[in-house]
Scaffold this active site. Structure first.
Site, PDB file in Angstrom:
ATOM      1  N   SER A  94       0.832  -1.186  -0.088  1.00 46.35           N
ATOM      2  CA  SER A  94      -0.069  -0.013  -0.013  1.00 46.35           C
ATOM      3  C   SER A  94       0.867   1.289   0.026  1.00 46.35           C
ATOM      4  CB  SER A  94      -0.908   0.024   1.205  1.00 46.35           C
ATOM      5  OG  SER A  94      -1.821   0.710   1.032  1.00 46.35           O
ATOM      6  N   ASP A 114      -9.922  -5.111  -3.847  1.00 43.64           N
ATOM      7  CA  ASP A 114      -9.440  -4.066  -3.143  1.00 43.64           C
ATOM      8  C   ASP A 114     -10.263  -2.634  -3.090  1.00 43.64           C
ATOM      9  OD1 ASP A 114      -7.540  -2.102  -1.924  1.00 43.64           O
ATOM     10  OD2 ASP A 114      -5.942  -3.012  -2.600  1.00 43.64           O
ATOM     11  N   HIS A 158      -7.566  -5.458   0.059  1.00 47.20           N
ATOM     12  CA  HIS A 158      -6.591  -4.753   0.361  1.00 47.20           C
ATOM     13  C   HIS A 158      -5.488  -5.477   1.235  1.00 47.20           C
ATOM     14  CE1 HIS A 158      -4.375  -0.941   0.041  1.00 47.20           C
ATOM     15  NE2 HIS A 158      -4.299  -0.883   1.522  1.00 47.20           N
TER      16      HIS A 158
END
Length: 249
Positions: free
Chosen positions: A101, A197, A227
């Site tokens: 991320s 996600d 995610h």
């Protein structure tokens, strides 16, 4: 797992870390926004590294986990400084960053700043430039006024408590953007992205793939992965990506 160690940086921060000695390239796990080094992926990779005699580093950015500072005082640039300090003081030789991320953005910043040290790169739901393309681009006029007047706004998250987004984070993020200028990644790269996600879209992953240049770059889309990307099959895919990068570098 060992006892947490601490690194004092030249910026006056105290970073918590765990370092596993072993053969290189050193795998460096770079976590996401408001995540810490005790997350599933970080601990899983440390266990894999120990079993396979690999050098490994996980750490908390300032304002995260056990490190000093408040999250709301930090910014993308601060955490890039933390990353540079950690790898500079705690590792030797080639690096293999694994960024999740926001950590994917950090991995790209590290690769841009120190390309000679990076042997390969793996990202998981990478979120480059999200302060501008995600937050700022989606803010209403009222939110932008609130940010300007109050210095921060609160945003909900699908994965944890609400984020407090500061004016400084937005402004500093503009100095760290990687999708506005050429991004050369002259080493093996594997981007991993789940189609379920809700924090980072598949279009972001494709945009990164199309924007970056390099001799060996692949994007793997995983149907229905979210995610977190931390169930058993996803963790196996991370190891597979590391192995591919290792063999290609």
């Amino acid at each position: 797992m060992g006892e947490t160690q601490f690194l004092s940086t030249k910026q006056g921060r105290r970073l918590a870390y765990h370092h596993t000695p072993g053969k290189g390239p050193t795998v460096v796990f770079l976590g996401g926004l408001k995540s810490d080094m005790e997350g599933t992926k970080a601990v899983f990779l440390e266990d894999w590294a120990r079993k396979n005699g690999r050098a490994f580093l996980r750490f908390d950015y300032s304002g995260h986990g056990e490190s000093s500072g408040a999250f709301t005082d930090g910014s993308i640039g601060d955490w890039a400084e933390d990353t540079a300090e950690a790898v500079g003081a705690l590792t030797e030789g080639p690096l293999l960053p694994v960024g999740s991320s926001m950590g994917g953005w950090q991995a790209l910043l590290l690769a841009r700043a120190q390309p000679a040290r990076v042997a390969g790169l793996v990202t998981i739901a990478a979120a480059p430039d999200f302060t501008e393309d995600g937050y700022w681009a989606s803010f209403t006029d009222a939110q932008k006024r609130e940010l300007e007047q109050e210095g921060h706004i609160e945003l909900p998250s699908d994965y944890m408590e609400p984020y407090i987004i500061t004016k400084r984070m937005i402004e500093d993020g503009r100095k760290q953007l990687v999708l506005r200028a050429p991004l050369d990644l002259p080493f093996p790269v594997r981007f991993l992205q789940g189609t379920a996600d809700t924090a980072v879209s598949t279009s972001t992953a494709v945009k990164l793939l199309e924007h970056a240049s390099g001799p060996d770059m692949h994007l793997r889309l995983v149907k229905d992965a979210d995610h977190r990307f931390s169930d058993g099959p996803c963790l196996d895919l991370i190891l597979q990506a590391i192995d591919e990068v290792d063999r290609a570098s």
